[in-house]
Scaffold this active site. Structure first.
Site, PDB file in Angstrom:
ATOM      1  CG  HIS A   1       1.088   9.495   7.015  1.00  0.00           C
ATOM      2  ND1 HIS A   1       0.630   8.802   7.660  1.00  0.00           N
ATOM      3  CD2 HIS A   1       0.443  10.530   6.482  1.00  0.00           C
ATOM      4  CE1 HIS A   1      -0.477   8.219   6.724  1.00  0.00           C
ATOM      5  NE2 HIS A   1      -0.452   8.767   6.197  1.00  0.00           N
TER       6      HIS A   1
ATOM      7  CG  ASP B   1      -2.354  11.424   3.013  1.00  0.00           C
ATOM      8  OD1 ASP B   1      -1.563  10.630   4.038  1.00  0.00           O
ATOM      9  OD2 ASP B   1      -2.574  10.758   1.897  1.00  0.00           O
TER      10      ASP B   1
ATOM     11  CG  ASN C   1      -1.969   5.277  -2.951  1.00  0.00           C
ATOM     12  OD1 ASN C   1      -3.264   4.978  -4.047  1.00  0.00           O
ATOM     13  ND2 ASN C   1      -1.700   3.419  -2.292  1.00  0.00           N
TER      14      ASN C   1
ATOM     15  CG  ASN D   1       1.434   4.879   8.278  1.00  0.00           C
ATOM     16  OD1 ASN D   1       1.175   5.958   8.802  1.00  0.00           O
ATOM     17  ND2 ASN D   1       1.799   4.606   7.237  1.00  0.00           N
TER      18      ASN D   1
ATOM     19  CG  HIS E   1      -6.711   9.523   1.042  1.00  0.00           C
ATOM     20  ND1 HIS E   1      -7.488   8.481   1.481  1.00  0.00           N
ATOM     21  CD2 HIS E   1      -5.612   9.523   2.529  1.00  0.00           C
ATOM     22  CE1 HIS E   1      -6.794   7.347   1.588  1.00  0.00           C
ATOM     23  NE2 HIS E   1      -5.969   7.769   2.321  1.00  0.00           N
TER      24      HIS E   1
ATOM     25  CG  ASP F   1      -3.696   6.531   6.183  1.00  0.00           C
ATOM     26  OD1 ASP F   1      -4.871   6.329   5.268  1.00  0.00           O
ATOM     27  OD2 ASP F   1      -2.613   7.561   6.327  1.00  0.00           O
TER      28      ASP F   1
ATOM     29  CG  HIS G   1       8.248   9.597   1.536  1.00  0.00           C
ATOM     30  ND1 HIS G   1       8.057   8.730   2.046  1.00  0.00           N
ATOM     31  CD2 HIS G   1       6.948   9.830   1.465  1.00  0.00           C
ATOM     32  CE1 HIS G   1       7.136   8.087   2.441  1.00  0.00           C
ATOM     33  NE2 HIS G   1       6.420   8.897   1.639  1.00  0.00           N
TER      34      HIS G   1
ATOM     35  CG  HIS H   1      -5.533   4.017   1.806  1.00  0.00           C
ATOM     36  ND1 HIS H   1      -4.563   4.829   1.990  1.00  0.00           N
ATOM     37  CD2 HIS H   1      -5.648   3.330   1.288  1.00  0.00           C
ATOM     38  CE1 HIS H   1      -3.825   4.890   0.317  1.00  0.00           C
ATOM     39  NE2 HIS H   1      -4.645   3.048   0.369  1.00  0.00           N
TER      40      HIS H   1
ATOM     41  CG  HIS I   1      -4.848  11.510   6.993  1.00  0.00           C
ATOM     42  ND1 HIS I   1      -5.537  10.505   6.302  1.00  0.00           N
ATOM     43  CD2 HIS I   1      -3.677  10.655   6.488  1.00  0.00           C
ATOM     44  CE1 HIS I   1      -5.169   9.606   4.990  1.00  0.00           C
ATOM     45  NE2 HIS I   1      -3.938  10.036   5.699  1.00  0.00           N
TER      46      HIS I   1
END
Lengths: 181, 423, 323
Positions: free
Chosen positions: B62, B305, B278, B94, B232, B152, B309, B179, B60
């Site tokens: 991103h 996860d 989250n 995503n 998660h 997700d 950012h 999710h 998992h």
């Protein structure tokens, strides 16, 4: 603390005599009690003002009004004094306009306390006259301020502290000159 | 080309190996150790005092590319993975655009190949644009290299759509990753609902918001026979639901993040937005249940996860900042420090959660040091202490809740297909 | 007697001694507000910025008057007139303010924690003027000051706080303050507007906190009843069916107030919705201290500004310059 004997400049009886003298001078100069308002400057000016009022009552049969002033909010040295100032109540019992105000404090030193007290006092109105009575004048003025009534003049050096001890706050009643710690 | 990794503590839970041994890598594959006699011409890596493990697998992450390359790229994410000891990572769909068709899937795979670091396995979307309405072209994406499907970042709220997704995914032997969050129940929530959210006046997300969806997905897995993976999990109730489902042989697996194992909602008290993710950090009881589930095997995998950012986005009011924290480069240290040293979970179990556990959940290659398999190997020092300094991350983002933490466990070297990708 | 933090962010972080310092100092400032010339020169040359990201007349005005009575320069910046509406981030706004060297910044913001986030970035004293549903420390201090003025104590009092507990920063700050000082606080309102963990937030303070089963239970025998403003928009989120039903079920009326102690006082942080959470008869009764709260707010905020700004300008002890 250093030995009381060699630094004591006034004992209990001496303080009492000085207060008597101040009281007589105040009524004599002002022709009695009429319009008189004694204002003690916190802390030790407050019990001194009460004692002067008591003495005047004995002399004249009439007690002048007594108020108290906390000058913390009017000080020009908030940023230079050490311990945190505690703001206490100011209590002026009567309109000061057209009154004769006698500011009472224990020691006259730089004159800044009296300056702050004058500033605060005029925010309450317009007195006819303002006078100052102090137990000790130790010199070292930083402003053009003089007392009208002085219990005792004392020569001091800048490194000394004049400690006025009154039973209202302290164990023994006396005035000491001690070295700054 | 030969490489011999000498004197390492080899731990390979896929085969029950836990011993000090030499490991021979030949032509990018793990070699049969019995033939390890002629190693005169091999490069030598002295692994004395180090653990030699199958390369870690993260189900998992991103990677933000395509679309938000200022947060992370496939290349920077893969480098961060290698630095964290991960040889394979699964990239969530995503992105912008969403990985909901084979061309995006192929783009990710090509970019990852160019990066030449950790292996990147794309996860395709369940529904078009992950909008929860029409199914995405799962079979096409699988043919292009996708290993699982997920929307997700958000749940599939429509239960009928989820049912169809599971039925269709089953036809194509794809794991459905969800999710789990009931958006009506979690509406506008920014942290765990509990004593701390009540104290801070921040809107809470109840455990029920997660658990109601976990329960639904387990029931749909039973109904459809599809393989379902709960992303998660974060609550005691979710653990209980998965445990009960597994006892009934319902085909469900689950993962937990290092931050949910290490932290609770008490970390939010200073309003540091790097504690906002989250699902949110939960209560002490939830964390204790997750640790127990990691120990007893209810949980199949530890997954980061990893959600990068930019600091400009994170330096906002707590309730306006985006969810998510990075995790690839702190995972090993956090897991060893918190679970091994503090909670006494054996290294073999933890390595299983980082290797063969995730490999099985998604049917991925790797997760083993079996002879003949590609030499994806992670070598780490289990006891070395370090201080987390986000400025030194390979990731483009610094949004970690572990800044200045003292952790034990550092990656010494990461090999993908016998080639050293870190350091 | 000392308050040695740069900022006033919340009541939760304060000690009992801190709280008493604020309340005792406020007594002296109340006397200043009763003078003919309601102004002292204490903070002359100091700058206080009121930075309001939410509309507020009462708190902003109260701080403005407090600053001016201390002779500080008070500048008001509201979200609609500042650069915030142009998309400037919170952090940049804060840094721009810092460049103007204010001595104190009063912040009101709809997001919990903003004063905390800014306190680390700014040299000025930060005063939390209300952050979302988190805290409103100056309101709690003026409420406590008002209660203490009338009851001469806080310890041992029963205080009912009624209404929209969930969204109320006033309730949270009051719960912390009153329980720290030994009061027994009872909370009541619609269950939809009381977070499930609310009874646990007081921690191990001297007083107690309970969630009552009904408004009547909470009011029964109370020495103080504090009503909270209910916002119309809560209806659309299905917290309660209608204002009419709310006022019947949860509103404070004179008959309901009869359940309390005979000398019970009624408080409300304002602005009041007459006829909704509190009836006009109660607002206008002699038990209502709502206007006293407003008056006291100025004295309490003067004390807060004085204690924080004076602390900033205070240099290390140099001995007494005066006798």
């Amino acid at each position: 603390m250093s030995s009381a004997d060699n630094s004591r400049i006034m004992d209990k009886a001496g303080i009492s005599r000085a207060i008597s003298r101040l009281s007589s001078q105040i009524v004599e100069r002002n022709g009695g009690v009429k319009d008189l308002l004694l204002v003690g400057i916190r802390r030790r000016g407050v019990p001194l003002a009460e004692r002067v009022a008591d003495r005047i009552q004995q002399l004249e049969g009439e007690r002048p009004l007594v108020g108290q002033l906390d000058i913390t909010l009017y000080r020009d040295d908030l940023s230079t004094i050490g311990p945190r100032p505690v703001v206490n109540r100011t209590d002026i019992p009567e309109d000061v306009t057209d009154r004769i105000i006698v500011l009472v404090d224990d020691v006259l030193y730089t004159g800044r306390t009296i300056r702050a007290a004058l500033d605060e006092l005029v925010d309450f109105g317009r007195p006819r006259r303002v006078e100052a009575a102090v137990l000790i004048d130790r010199g070292h003025r930083e402003l053009p301020i003089q007392a009208d009534y002085v219990g005792k003049y004392v020569q001091t050096s800048d490194s000394e502290i004049v400690k006025v001890m009154l039973t209202e706050y302290d164990e023994e009643e006396q005035v000491l000159v001690v070295e700054h710690e | 080309m030969k490489l011999i990794i000498k004197n390492g503590h080899v731990i390979d839970p896929s085969r029950g190996v836990d011993e000090v041994a030499d490991l021979l890598v030949e032509n990018g594959l793990i070699s049969d150790q019995l033939k390890a006699g002629s190693t005169a011409d091999a490069d030598v890596f002295d692994a004395s005092g180090l653990v030699v493990s199958p390369g870690f697998i993260d189900l998992h992450v991103h990677l933000r590319e395509p679309g938000e390359e200022y947060k992370e790229t496939i290349a920077s994410g893969a480098k961060a993975a290698a630095a964290g000891g991960f040889t394979s990572i699964c990239a969530m769909p995503n992105t912008h655009p969403v990985n909901d068709n084979a061309s995006v899937t192929r783009y990710i795979i090509e970019k990852a190949r160019d990066a030449g670091s950790a292996r990147v396995y794309p996860v395709g979307a369940i529904t078009r644009e992950s909008k929860g309405a029409e199914l995405a072209e799962m079979a096409e994406m699988k043919a292009a290299g996708a290993v699982a499907v997920s929307d997700d970042g958000r749940p599939v709220t429509n239960s009928q759509v989820m049912r169809h997704a599971m039925e269709y995914a089953r036809d194509h032997n794809l794991v459905v990753v969800d999710h789990c969050e009931c958006l009506d129940l979690s509406a506008r929530g920014v942290m765990n609902e509990g004593r701390i959210s009540t104290l801070l006046g921040l809107k809470g997300i109840s455990s029920t918001a997660e658990e109601s969806h976990v329960a639904r997905d387990i029931m749909l897995a039973e109904l459809t026979g599809a393989r379902v993976h709960i992303a998660h999990i974060s609550t005691r109730g979710s653990v209980a639901l998965v445990r009960a489902a597994k006892a009934q042989n319902i085909p469900v697996t689950c993962e937990v993040t290092p931050h949910h194992l290490a932290l609770t909602d008490a970390a939010v008290v200073g309003f540091d937005t790097n504690t906002k993710m989250n699902p949110p950090l939960r209560s002490d009881e939830d964390r204790a249940a997750l640790i127990e589930a990691a120990r007893d095997g209810t949980i199949d995998a530890i997954a980061t996860d990893h959600a990068p950012h930019h600091s400009d986005e994170k330096m906002l009011e707590y309730d306006r900042a985006p969810f998510g924290v990075t995790g690839l480069e702190t995972a090993l240290g956090v897991v060893l420090t918190k679970l091994h040293y503090e909670h006494g979970i054996p290294l073999t179990r933890l390595i299983g959660l980082l290797t063969c556990g995730p490999a099985r959940a998604f049917s991925l290659p790797g997760g083993t040091l079996a002879p003949g398999t590609p030499a994806d190997i992670t070598i780490f020092d289990p006891s070395r202490e370090w201080i987390v300094d986000p400025q030194r991350f390979q990731s483009r983002s610094r949004n970690t809740p572990f800044t200045a933490w003292k952790l034990r466990g550092t990656v010494s070297a990461t090999f993908v297909g016998g080639r050293k990708v870190f350091p | 007697m000392a308050f040695n933090s740069k900022d006033l962010l919340g009541i939760r972080e304060l000690t009992v001694e801190d709280i008493n310092t604020f309340l005792d100092t406020a007594e002296s400032f109340k006397e200043v507000s009763a003078r003919a010339i309601k102004k002292v020169p204490t903070l002359r040359g100091k700058t206080v910025i009121n930075l309001f990201f939410e509309p507020s007349t009462r708190t902003r005005t109260s701080f403005e008057i407090a600053a001016k009575r201390l002779s500080a320069d008070a500048i008001n910046i509201s979200a609609s007139t500042s650069s915030l509406s142009k998309g400037e981030s919170l952090i940049d706004t804060a840094r721009n303010l810092e460049a103007m060297s204010p001595d104190a910044i009063v912040i009101r913001h709809p997001s919990p924690g903003v004063p905390h986030q800014l306190s680390g970035l700014l040299n000025a004293s930060i005063i939390n003027g209300g952050d979302g549903a988190h805290e409103h420390p100056t309101q709690a201090l003026l409420d406590a000051f008002t209660i203490r003025g009338h009851k001469k104590r806080i310890e041992g009092l029963s205080v009912a706080i009624i209404g929209d507990i969930m969204h109320s920063r006033v309730a949270r700050s009051n719960v912390h303050l009153l329980t720290k000082l030994g009061a027994h606080v009872r909370i009541a309102g619609p269950r939809t507007l009381i977070p499930p963990h609310y009874a646990s937030i007081a921690g191990d303070s001297a007083g107690s906190l309970v969630v009552s089963n009904s408004v009547d239970d909470a009011i029964a025998g109370a020495d103080v009843v504090m009503m909270l403003r209910i916002q119309r928009e809560r209806m659309s989120d299905a917290y309660f069916p209608s204002l009419k039903e709310y006022s019947i079920q949860y509103g404070l009326t004179l008959p309901r107030l009869d359940l309390a102690e005979r000398d019970c006082i009624v408080m409300h942080p304002g602005p009041v919705n007459r006829g909704v959470e509190i009836s006009s008869e109660v607002v206008d009764s002699n038990r209502s201290l709502i206007l006293d709260q407003v008056t006291n707010g100025v004295a309490v905020r003067m004390a807060i500004l004085f204690l924080l700004v004076e602390r900033q300008t205070r240099k290390p002890a140099q001995g007494e310059a005066q006798q």
